[in-house]
Design a protein around this motif. Structure first.
Motif, PDB file in Angstrom:
ATOM      1  N   LEU A   1       1.253  -0.674   0.137  1.00  0.00           N
ATOM      2  CA  LEU A   1       0.131   0.209   0.344  1.00  0.00           C
ATOM      3  C   LEU A   1       1.066   1.320  -0.087  1.00  0.00           C
ATOM      4  O   LEU A   1       0.967   2.106  -0.543  1.00  0.00           O
ATOM      5  N   LEU A   2       1.741   1.571   1.023  1.00  0.00           N
ATOM      6  CA  LEU A   2       2.884   2.282   0.554  1.00  0.00           C
ATOM      7  C   LEU A   2       3.296   2.661   0.104  1.00  0.00           C
ATOM      8  O   LEU A   2       4.185   3.706  -1.100  1.00  0.00           O
ATOM      9  N   ALA A   3       3.890   1.614  -0.953  1.00  0.00           N
ATOM     10  CA  ALA A   3       4.588   1.715  -2.184  1.00  0.00           C
ATOM     11  C   ALA A   3       4.356   2.719  -3.113  1.00  0.00           C
ATOM     12  O   ALA A   3       4.662   2.664  -4.010  1.00  0.00           O
ATOM     13  N   ARG A   4       2.896   2.005  -3.090  1.00  0.00           N
ATOM     14  CA  ARG A   4       2.138   2.284  -4.617  1.00  0.00           C
ATOM     15  C   ARG A   4       2.267   4.468  -4.766  1.00  0.00           C
ATOM     16  O   ARG A   4       1.521   5.255  -4.938  1.00  0.00           O
ATOM     17  N   ASN A   5       1.527   4.444  -3.375  1.00  0.00           N
ATOM     18  CA  ASN A   5       1.546   5.754  -2.705  1.00  0.00           C
ATOM     19  C   ASN A   5       2.366   6.321  -2.374  1.00  0.00           C
ATOM     20  O   ASN A   5       2.558   7.719  -1.659  1.00  0.00           O
ATOM     21  N   THR A   6       3.561   6.523  -3.034  1.00  0.00           N
ATOM     22  CA  THR A   6       4.524   7.258  -2.572  1.00  0.00           C
ATOM     23  C   THR A   6       5.729   7.327  -3.637  1.00  0.00           C
ATOM     24  O   THR A   6       6.090   5.806  -4.997  1.00  0.00           O
ATOM     25  N   GLU A   7       6.553   7.777  -3.800  1.00  0.00           N
ATOM     26  CA  GLU A   7       7.128   8.296  -5.163  1.00  0.00           C
ATOM     27  C   GLU A   7       8.608   8.025  -4.404  1.00  0.00           C
ATOM     28  O   GLU A   7       9.309   6.947  -5.524  1.00  0.00           O
ATOM     29  N   ALA A   8       9.359   8.559  -3.789  1.00  0.00           N
ATOM     30  CA  ALA A   8      10.714   7.777  -3.581  1.00  0.00           C
ATOM     31  C   ALA A   8      10.298   6.069  -2.150  1.00  0.00           C
ATOM     32  O   ALA A   8       9.697   6.528  -1.123  1.00  0.00           O
ATOM     33  N   LEU A   9      11.279   5.478  -1.679  1.00  0.00           N
ATOM     34  CA  LEU A   9      10.458   3.870  -1.274  1.00  0.00           C
ATOM     35  C   LEU A   9      12.634   3.718  -0.946  1.00  0.00           C
ATOM     36  O   LEU A   9      13.117   3.456  -1.053  1.00  0.00           O
ATOM     37  N   ILE A  10      12.492   4.108   0.377  1.00  0.00           N
ATOM     38  CA  ILE A  10      14.031   2.820   1.097  1.00  0.00           C
ATOM     39  C   ILE A  10      13.052   2.058   1.537  1.00  0.00           C
ATOM     40  O   ILE A  10      12.864   2.019   2.942  1.00  0.00           O
ATOM     41  N   LEU A  11      14.005   1.282   2.092  1.00  0.00           N
ATOM     42  CA  LEU A  11      13.896  -0.115   2.955  1.00  0.00           C
ATOM     43  C   LEU A  11      15.628  -0.631   3.566  1.00  0.00           C
ATOM     44  O   LEU A  11      16.767   0.044   2.519  1.00  0.00           O
ATOM     45  N   ALA A  12      15.360  -0.993   4.747  1.00  0.00           N
ATOM     46  CA  ALA A  12      16.523  -0.893   4.499  1.00  0.00           C
ATOM     47  C   ALA A  12      16.468  -2.688   5.788  1.00  0.00           C
ATOM     48  O   ALA A  12      15.501  -2.876   6.615  1.00  0.00           O
ATOM     49  N   SER A  13      17.440  -3.370   5.975  1.00  0.00           N
ATOM     50  CA  SER A  13      17.673  -4.629   6.617  1.00  0.00           C
ATOM     51  C   SER A  13      18.838  -5.277   6.146  1.00  0.00           C
ATOM     52  O   SER A  13      19.563  -4.712   5.258  1.00  0.00           O
ATOM     53  N   ALA A  14      19.206  -5.111   7.671  1.00  0.00           N
ATOM     54  CA  ALA A  14      20.302  -6.171   7.419  1.00  0.00           C
ATOM     55  C   ALA A  14      21.112  -7.419   7.107  1.00  0.00           C
ATOM     56  O   ALA A  14      22.098  -7.907   6.344  1.00  0.00           O
ATOM     57  N   THR A  15      19.389  -7.825   6.955  1.00  0.00           N
ATOM     58  CA  THR A  15      19.249  -9.732   6.596  1.00  0.00           C
ATOM     59  C   THR A  15      18.237  -9.434   5.417  1.00  0.00           C
ATOM     60  O   THR A  15      17.080  -9.468   5.507  1.00  0.00           O
TER      61      THR A  15
END
Length: 965
Positions: free
Chosen positions: A261-275
């Motif tokens: 839902l958030l990915a569809r409604n935003t221009e910039a998307l930053i995901l963060a994960s060490a795994t």
């Protein structure tokens, strides 16, 4: 596609001034929606000066002021202060072009200028990607939060970060808020339990909370609930950050529903994960689809080039990292595994567990429930944790016997008898000192923990009852007050968890030992005052061991971190073998940490429970440890997702760190360079302009301005309109530091870092008493808004400079359909013969600073008398604007072609995905993906440049005595 529209000056574009409801507004951005054009504006008039608003052109008349009709007015202020402030504010409010490859503000906060972090920022902002979307998959400890802050700061400066949502685990809400404010001056409201309660008190139940706060931090557990889904569907964001994003990979979970839902409604998307992956290509593909739905083939195949484009992955020993962290990340010491001989009572318990439960004779295990192979190991794990944990496990099972389960009464009676016999043996261990506990106390003292000592240690244990047992006993046995030992676990409220973490970071806080469960193993920074970590029990998972160790083994650790594991060593041979297997896990984690920066790939299960199941089989003798935990070399040579990561990102194939471009210093270009040498000089001038005597107290019309150049600080009492901009910050911070009464600002990076460190060293809260005045600070934005209100409707200041003839300074911008600045150009139009306004010379300049230098306005100037003959000068504005528009058509062609080529390439890639999908159209799961790709196409088309705006900024006349002007 062209910028040569006949009504180009009537077009709405960032930087234009519009009249709505008889008030003047500065256009910040525009947006095309299903309901028409939305214009996002900032008030300029006295009544709306501190107001942000959005207007639909279908509902309100939004009338742009024609720049060509601007009227020239004289600036009579001393040293042209009013004109200087207006012009500087305009420069600061003009967004950096979205395709600018140089960093503008990312390295001008309080984060250390580390090249590997800046390279991640440049990758996220790469104009070839059109939209900033990236997975920050750096290993534990490299500073992903700082990379997030740097990316967000650049997006804000590019006009792409007005509305930002950050989603994190509950216990790091304050840590994220603290880092973004103290290092980048980005204020976010923290919607933890207390913050949400305040929102409920302020807003009606029907009001969408995400329209009230433009920048918010909230936990994923809170946000994924159904009560927020409807509000989120209606809300668009400029940027969304989701921390610990590995929790999104399962397409059937609420976490994944929220992420989509958030990915569809935003221009910039930053995901963060060490795994970032769980070893299954389909799960990792789900994360990649969130970033770019066309980056995974319709059949689900991962494309290495697309992964490389969207993912950043380094670890402690990657060349790009190792060559820059230096002494700011001390190397970890060798694992310190301590075998603790069990007491006689503990040996008796171990023998009972071995003979009756783990490896029973012909009669089999006495367990009468389902999964008979699991419960004996639950008992063993509890025993290896603490006598208290074993007691709780036994009592819990006894309370369920015959109540919740249906079974053979005879078997249940046998199990009850065995449990009661085990409980009796365990009771004796509770009546005398535990061997492992005694060794822990000795170890803590050896680390320096005690009265009058600043030494701190974090102690991890899995079982809650173990934590409580340690929390009860450690203060007395260490000779410390009760508050010196804090306990943290998942059952605590989010604000209490945050309080404990913050206290552990404070040098002046009384806490010396943090006893915590694995709730603190992800995301929490515990290294500021601590470099000693103890595994009181060892998780049966390499992932969990790595996560724990990463709390103190991370960038910024000045002392070599030491990880100690306490292992109870019974005389029972089988149990002793188990202990040694667990000790090898600690050693295997250390080996993978040094060679790969990724321990999950060694076992290939990629989740804690899966690894625990494998280790249980090893302990039960069903498997060998070497068969379960792969060698490091085998991981890199494999053909699974882990091998792909090793080949794409790990040290053997990693490219050297990219050097900054020749024209760009390591910290990035100062794209805001204008009329002031530093931010504090600009702020001081703005206060001089806004208040008759800014040094006077508020009761006498001032703000109590004080500047201490030697100490590197300034102070002021914030007016109400500035206080309003700060109220989203933590109420405790505002109250403790009295920010809304007396705002203290550090004016240099060195002073800002010193006060930030001092907050942890000297005070009880980690929020500094003097906040660094970085380029994005709200006080500077407030000053700019006040300065922009200095001019009347559609006016331009006339000033004197080092020119030979009247010269107009102009700013041209090329924007796309999303209202984002694609390119800027600084021009001067000179009129050598004022009597003939049709004769003019246009000169382009490489930057605002270069244009100002050509006008003699790169330094403050005296203002002897106001410029005269304003009517004649006003007649020069229209021809200057028209000539500049024609001139810019050629200058902007290159930028337009470049943007058009990127849009065309992107569209072609989406069309290829569509063609591949047609072959597989019978697959129902492609329908949702195809919808996402269609949305992507519409967004891509909106990136195409479609309007040009030319604004006159200044009229400069010759600085000669006795001249016409």
């Amino acid at each position: 596609m062209t910028a040569t529209m006949p009504d180009v000056r009537e077009a709405l574009a960032p930087g234009s001034v519009v009249v709505v409801r008889d008030e003047e507004w500065l256009v910040l951005s525009t947006e095309e929606t299903a309901d028409g054009t939305v214009v996002h504006v900032q008030g300029l008039g006295e009544l709306v000066r501190d107001t942000s608003a959005s207007f639909y052109t279908r509902l309100d008349e939004v009338k742009p002021l024609d720049p060509a009709q601007a009227k020239v007015v004289a600036d009579s202020s001393p040293r042209y202060r009013t004109a200087r402030l207006w012009l500087e504010s305009t420069i600061r409010k003009t967004a950096v072009p979205v395709g600018e490859r140089s960093l503008s503000v990312a390295a001008r906060g309080l984060a250390d200028a580390l090249s590997y972090q800046q390279s991640a920022v440049r990758k996220a902002l790469d104009p070839e990607n059109l939209r900033p979307r990236i997975l920050l998959a750096d290993a534990v400890g490299l500073g992903k939060t700082l990379e997030i802050g740097m990316i967000l700061a650049e997006l804000v400066r590019r006009g792409r970060g007005d509305r930002i949502l950050i989603v994190t685990p509950r216990h790091v809400l304050e840590q994220m808020q603290h880092e973004l404010w103290t290092r980048f001056a980005l204020p976010f409201v923290r919607l933890d339990s207390a913050g949400i309660q305040r929102v409920r008190q302020k807003l009606p139940a029907t009001r969408n909370p995400f329209t009230y706060y433009k920048r918010a931090i909230i936990s994923i557990d809170t946000l994924k609930s159904d009560r927020y889904v409807a509000s989120l569907r209606k809300q668009r964001w400029d940027a969304v950050v989701i921390d610990e994003s590995h929790n999104l990979a399962n397409a059937t979970t609420l976490n994944n529903r929220l992420a989509r839902l958030l990915a569809r409604n935003t221009e910039a998307l930053i995901l963060a994960s060490a795994t970032p992956h769980n070893g299954r290509a389909e799960s990792f593909a789900e994360l990649i689809r969130l970033l770019d739905p066309s980056a995974v083939k319709p059949d689900g195949e991962l494309v290495p080039d697309e992964v490389r484009r969207l993912v950043v992955r380094r670890h402690r020993h990657s060349p790009e990292v190792a060559q820059v962290v230096g002494a700011d990340w001390a190397e970890r010491q060798e694992p310190h595994n301590v075998l603790v001989p069990a007491t006689a009572a503990e040996n008796a318990v171990a023998q009972e567990l071995e003979q009756t439960w783990l490896w029973p004779g012909k009669g089999g295990s006495p367990y009468s429930g389902q999964n008979a192979s699991l419960f004996p190991w639950t008992l063993a794990k509890a025993f290896l944790s603490s006598p208290a944990a074993l007691k709780e496990t036994i009592e819990g099972r006894l309370s369920r016997l015959g109540k919740d389960e249906k079974g053979d009464p005879g078997r249940q009676a046998r199990e009850r008898q065995a449990l009661e016999r085990l409980a009796a043996l365990n009771k004796r261990t509770l009546q005398q000192p535990s061997a492992k506990y005694t060794r822990l106390v000795a170890h803590l003292k050896q680390c320096g923990v005690g009265r009058g000592s600043p030494a701190r240690v974090v102690v991890f244990a899995e079982r809650l009852e173990t934590l409580r047992w340690l929390h009860r006993n450690l203060p007395n046995d260490l000779g410390l007050p009760a508050e010196a030992v804090q306990i943290m676990h998942g059952g605590l409220a989010d604000d209490e968890q945050q309080r404990i973490v913050e206290a552990f970071k404070q040098e002046q806080a009384t806490v010396r030992v943090l006893v915590t469960g694995d709730v603190a193993s992800e995301g929490v920074n515990l290294h500021v005052q601590c470099h000693e970590l103890v595994h009181y029990d060892i998780p049966w998972s390499l992932i969990r061991i790595e996560q724990r160790n990463g709390r103190i083994d991370r960038y910024g650790q000045k002392h070599p971190p030491r990880v100690t594991a306490l292992l109870l060593d019974p005389t029972s041979q089988r149990f002793a073998g188990d202990v040694r297997i667990l000790a090898k896990l600690v050693e295997k984690e250390d080996e993978a940490h040094s060679a790969l920066g990724d321990v999950a790939s060694l076992m290939g299960r990629y989740d804690v429970k899966g690894e625990e199941d494998e280790i249980r089989d090893v302990l039960a003798g069903k498997k060998q440890l070497d068969d379960v935990v792969r060698p490091v070399a085998a991981v890199a040579a494999g053909n699974d997702v882990a091998a792909m990561f090793a080949q794409l990102f790990d040290a053997p194939s990693e490219q050297p760190a990219a050097e900054p471009a020749d024209d760009q210093p390591e910290g990035g270009l100062d794209l805001d360079s204008g009329l002031y040498d530093d931010d504090v000089s600009y702020l001081e001038d703005a206060l001089q302009e806004a208040f008759i005597d800014p040094t006077a107290p508020p009761s006498r019309g001032g703000v109590g301005w004080r500047r201490d150049k030697a100490f590197g600080t300034v102070e002021l009492s914030p007016p109400p309109d500035l206080v309003q901009r700060l109220e989203v910050l933590p109420q405790t911070y505002l109250a403790e530091r009295k920010v809304t009464e007396r705002l203290v600002l550090a004016t240099t990076q060195a002073r800002g870092k010193e006060r930030l460190a001092a907050a942890r060293r000297e005070d009880k809260i980690s929020w500094p008493d003097a906040h660094y005045l970085s380029p994005l600070h709200p006080v500077l934005d407030w000053a700019a808004d006040r300065a922009l209100a200095a001019l009347g409707r559609n006016e331009v200041f006339a000033v004197r400079g080092t020119v030979d003839a009247p010269t107009v300074l102009l700013l041209g911008t090329l924007t796309n359909r999303r209202g984002q600045v694609v390119s800027t150009a600084w021009l001067t139009a000179e009129f050598p013969t004022p009597e003939n306004p049709s004769f003019r010379l246009i000169s382009p300049h490489e930057s605002a600073r270069a244009a100002l230098r050509a006008l003699g306005w790169d330094a403050a100037r005296n203002n002897p008398t106001p410029v005269a003959d304003l009517e004649a000068l006003s007649q020069l504005v229209a021809p200057a604007v028209h000539e500049a528009e024609s001139h810019l058509l050629n200058i902007f062609k290159a930028a337009e072609r470049d943007a058009a080529q990127r849009v065309e390439d992107w569209t072609r890639r989406l069309d290829l995905w569509d063609a591949d999908a047609d072959v597989l159209i019978q697959r129902s799961d492609l329908k949702q993906r195809r919808t996402s790709v269609e949305q992507e196409k519409a967004l891509v088309q909106a990136m195409a440049p479609d309007r040009q705006l030319v604004r006159p900024l200044l009229m400069v006349v010759p600085d000669t005595e006795g001249g016409k002007w």
